[in-house]
Each structure stands twice: as structure tokens, then as C-alpha cells.
Design an enzyme around this catalytic site. Structure first.
Site, PDB file in Angstrom:
ATOM      1  N   ASP A 185      39.254  22.834  36.575  1.00  0.00           N
ATOM      2  CA  ASP A 185      39.707  24.061  35.941  1.00  0.00           C
ATOM      3  C   ASP A 185      38.570  24.623  35.093  1.00  0.00           C
ATOM      4  OD1 ASP A 185      39.582  22.547  33.646  1.00  0.00           O
ATOM      5  OD2 ASP A 185      41.740  22.309  33.455  1.00  0.00           O
ATOM      6  N   ASP A 226      48.874  21.113  41.200  1.00  0.00           N
ATOM      7  CA  ASP A 226      48.472  20.007  40.333  1.00  0.00           C
ATOM      8  C   ASP A 226      49.477  19.912  39.207  1.00  0.00           C
ATOM      9  OD1 ASP A 226      47.138  20.704  37.410  1.00  0.00           O
ATOM     10  OD2 ASP A 226      47.167  22.422  38.763  1.00  0.00           O
TER      11      ASP A 226
END
Length: 369
Positions: free
Chosen positions: A89, A264
Site C-alpha cells: 500500500d 486483503d
């Protein structure tokens, strides 16, 4: 092309994502490796579940041990001993979750470290550079995620700034010519017009894949599904679609039905640390006294050492006495369950029986809406 759409069944999609560290069969669930590890797990055991990709946290790794140090070990793959795909991320989620410790301006975010109070600067460009040092196969643009509920003005501002940052991130990424992949992140809260504006703007910039961010932040499941419904049609069918931070088995089932390819969530390992197991017959709370004398495997239907070779009674004992092994074994089982769920959904899509599979799973997990 990095993503190949293999088949569809209704809105559900089966595909294959090609990365520098191998193939990712979709729909796919990514275990979360925040600090260069999936909590309580050996990476070889994560690999044994069939996981093909894990997620790393740019913000946390930027602070400790630092991107340069990770790079000195040969990148995140060597550092954590994971030979397959890694997605990182960008730190955008921490822009929201650590709101008391940061200040946003048009050019980026200034953070006060939650570790030692030191000040750090994260920009669209530096987020790309950090992720390149980490060696991520798939990296995310820096974005601003707002906590819901939010005002229309807050949502519109986050979309505008995320699009501006997306353009800067994409330019920086392409200049690096890394041979890796970069995804843009759609924002817009639960506002259909802002979701459309965000999606169309990102597609105009041109990323390798597209994520739907800003969900699983407090809104009910029906609002999340409704937001996916109004967003997905504005994303190209030729590119992977990633729903960030989701979620429960029911969330995954319903999102796959709406054309989402990647997920996720910390849920499997967080639940494992609290004695909660996900099994093919439902959730099992191993704190419950009724399991003290249960000599049956946790889940004999899963091809997983932790699931089939340890009794519920033993796992109950480990939970009650606070043994760390309890978290390891239950987390291992939970990741194996999530990977089995994804494999079953892929098979059902390939065979044209997704609706039937979804209906059976929804009886246990929901997500049938």
C-alpha cells in the site's frame, strides 16, 4: 498485458495477474504482512496455504526499519523470505487512521511518527520511490481516504486530491521504468457521482490496475455492495480490480459476484490471535468451554497441517493458557480457509456454476445480496 481475464459467470470474473514474481490467480485473497511478516506466521506456512501474494505496509516499513535498509537486504522478498508476489500500500490508509498525527496539504502528507514522535513527509512521488526500494511487484498510489460518514465537501476534496496525486504518482512510476505494476485507487465515499468521477479520472491517467478504496471503514455491508455496483462499471474489464481492506467471507463472496478480483484484510490473523477460527462449516470460537473435550480436527476439509492435525480440544487448551502457538495455528487455519474459499470461487466461475456456489456459501457466511 499484466492481467488476463479468463472467464466470467454473471458479474463474477476469473483471471490471471502476471507480476515479476509469478502468477496470481484471481479472485485472490492477500494475507497482510504489515511489518514484513504475516503476524505469528512463518512465510513458508503462509505459502503452504496456496497464497500467491501478500501485502506489505509502506507507512510502517518506512518508519521501521526504513526503505533503504530493506533495500540493502535485497528488497522485501529477500528480507521476509517470500518468493512470490508482494503488493504494498502507499500509506494512504494511515492518512485516515492516524488523523491526529498528520497534516495534509496539496503536495502530500506530513506525519508525526506514532513510534517516536519524529516528523516524516510522504508525497505521491516519495511513496513511489519508497515502494520501489521495497521491491514491491504491485504498488499503490498515495491517496486520501476519508472516514465515513463524511460530508459531501470532504468526499469531493479527497477525490480531487487523490486524482492529482495519482497523476504525479503515475508519472514518477513510469519514469522509473521498473517493469513492475502500479494501481490507482478510486475514492468517493458512498457518493455515486464522486465514485464515477474518481474512476473515470484514474482510467484517464492509465494505471496497470484499479483499486476501490475508502470502504470497510464503518459503512454497512449493503452500502459497500451498492458502492461497488456503481463503481465497477466505470473500470476497464481488461484490468484487475482490487477491493482494499475487505473483509469477511460474506464480503468477499458478494464482492466477487460484483466483479472484484483481489482482496486483503487483517481479519484471518486478527481473529486467530483471539481464538476465532474460520472453517468450511462456519466460525468456531475456541475460547468456548464446549471444545475442551472435543477431539475432532479443527477442519478436516482443509489441506492444512494446523486444520487437520490438531484437535479442537488442544487448540482450546492453548487459547485458555495463553500459549503463542494458539495464534499461529488458528491464523494458519484461517489463511488456509480464505485461500480455499478463493479457490472454490475460481473453480465455480470456470465451470459456470458461480450462482449455485454463492447460494450455498451464503447460507453460512451471508454475502448473497
Amino acid at each position: 498485458m499484466s492481467f488476463q481475464l479468463l472467464t466470467t459467470d454473471g458479474g463474477a470474473r476469473r483471471g490471471r495477474l502476471v507480476t515479476p514474481h509469478g502468477l496470481v490467480e484471481t479472485p485472490a485473497f492477500m494475507p497482510v504482512g504489515t511489518q514484513a511478516t504475516v503476524k505469528t506466521m512463518l512465510m513458508r506456512d503462509v505459502e503452504s496455504t496456496g497464497a500467491q501474494v501478500v501485502l506489505g505496509n509502506t507507512y510502517h516499513l518506512m518508519l521501521r526499519p526504513g526503505a533503504d535498509r530493506v533495500a540493502s537486504f535485497g528488497g522485501l522478498h529477500e528480507f521476509m523470505r517470500w518468493p512470490h508476489t508482494i503488493l504494498t500500500d502507499s500509506g494512504g490508509f494511515q492518512v485516515m487512521s492516524l488523523s491526529a498525527l498528520r497534516k495534509i496539504d496539496d503536495d502530500g502528507v506530513t506525519f508525526k511518527s506514532h513510534v517516536d514522535g519524529s516528523m516524516h513527509r510522504l508525497t505521491p512521488e516519495s511513496a513511489v520511490e519508497i515502494q520501489l526500494k521495497l521491491g514491491a511487484d504491485i504498488q499503490m498510489q498515495l491517496d486520501e481516504c476519508v472516514r465515513l460518514p463524511a460530508t459531501p465537501e470532504e468526499i469531493a476534496r479527497s477525490v480531487t486530491i487523490s486524482l492529482d496525486w495519482g497523476a504525479l504518482a503515475r508519472r514518477t512510476f513510469l519514469e522509473a521504468q521498473s517493469g513492475r505494476l502500479q494501481f490507482g485507487i478510486v475514492q468517493g465515499g458512498t457518493d455515486p457521482s464522486e465514485r464515477q468521477r474518481s474512476a473515470e479520472g484514474l482510467v484517464g491517467i492509465g494505471f496497470d490496475g484499479y483499486a476501490i478504496g475508502g470502504l470497510a471503514v464503518g459503512e454497512p455491508q449493503d452500502e459497500m455492495f451498492a458502492t461497488i455496483d456503481v463503481t465497477a462499471p466505470h473500470l476497464p474489464a481488461t484490468h484487475a480490480r482490487y477491493l482494499m481492506g475487505v473483509g469477511t467471507p460474506g464480503d468477499l463472496i458478494g464482492a466477487v459476484a460484483r466483479g472484484i478480483d483481489m482482496f486483503d484484510c487483517v481479519m484471518p490473523t486478527r481473529a486467530g490471535r483471539h481464538g476465532l477460527a474460520y472453517t468450511t462449516t462456519g466460525k468456531v470460537n475456541l475460547k468456548n468451554a464446549r471444545f475442551a473435550t472435543d477431539d475432532t480436527p479443527l477442519d478436516a476439509n482443509l489441506d492444512c497441517h494446523a486444520s487437520r492435525d490438531f484437535s479442537r480440544g488442544y487448540l482450546h487448551h492453548l487459547v485458555k493458557v495463553g500459549e503463542p502457538l494458539a495464534a499461529t495455528l488458528i491464523s494458519w487455519n484461517n489463511i488456509a480457509f480464505y485461500q480455499r474459499l478463493m479457490a472454490d470461487l475460481r473453480a465455480a466461475i470456470a465451470e459456470g456454476r458461480f450462482a449455485e456456489k454463492r447460494a450455498r456459501l451464503a447460507e453460512i457466511w451471508g454475502g448473497g445480496a
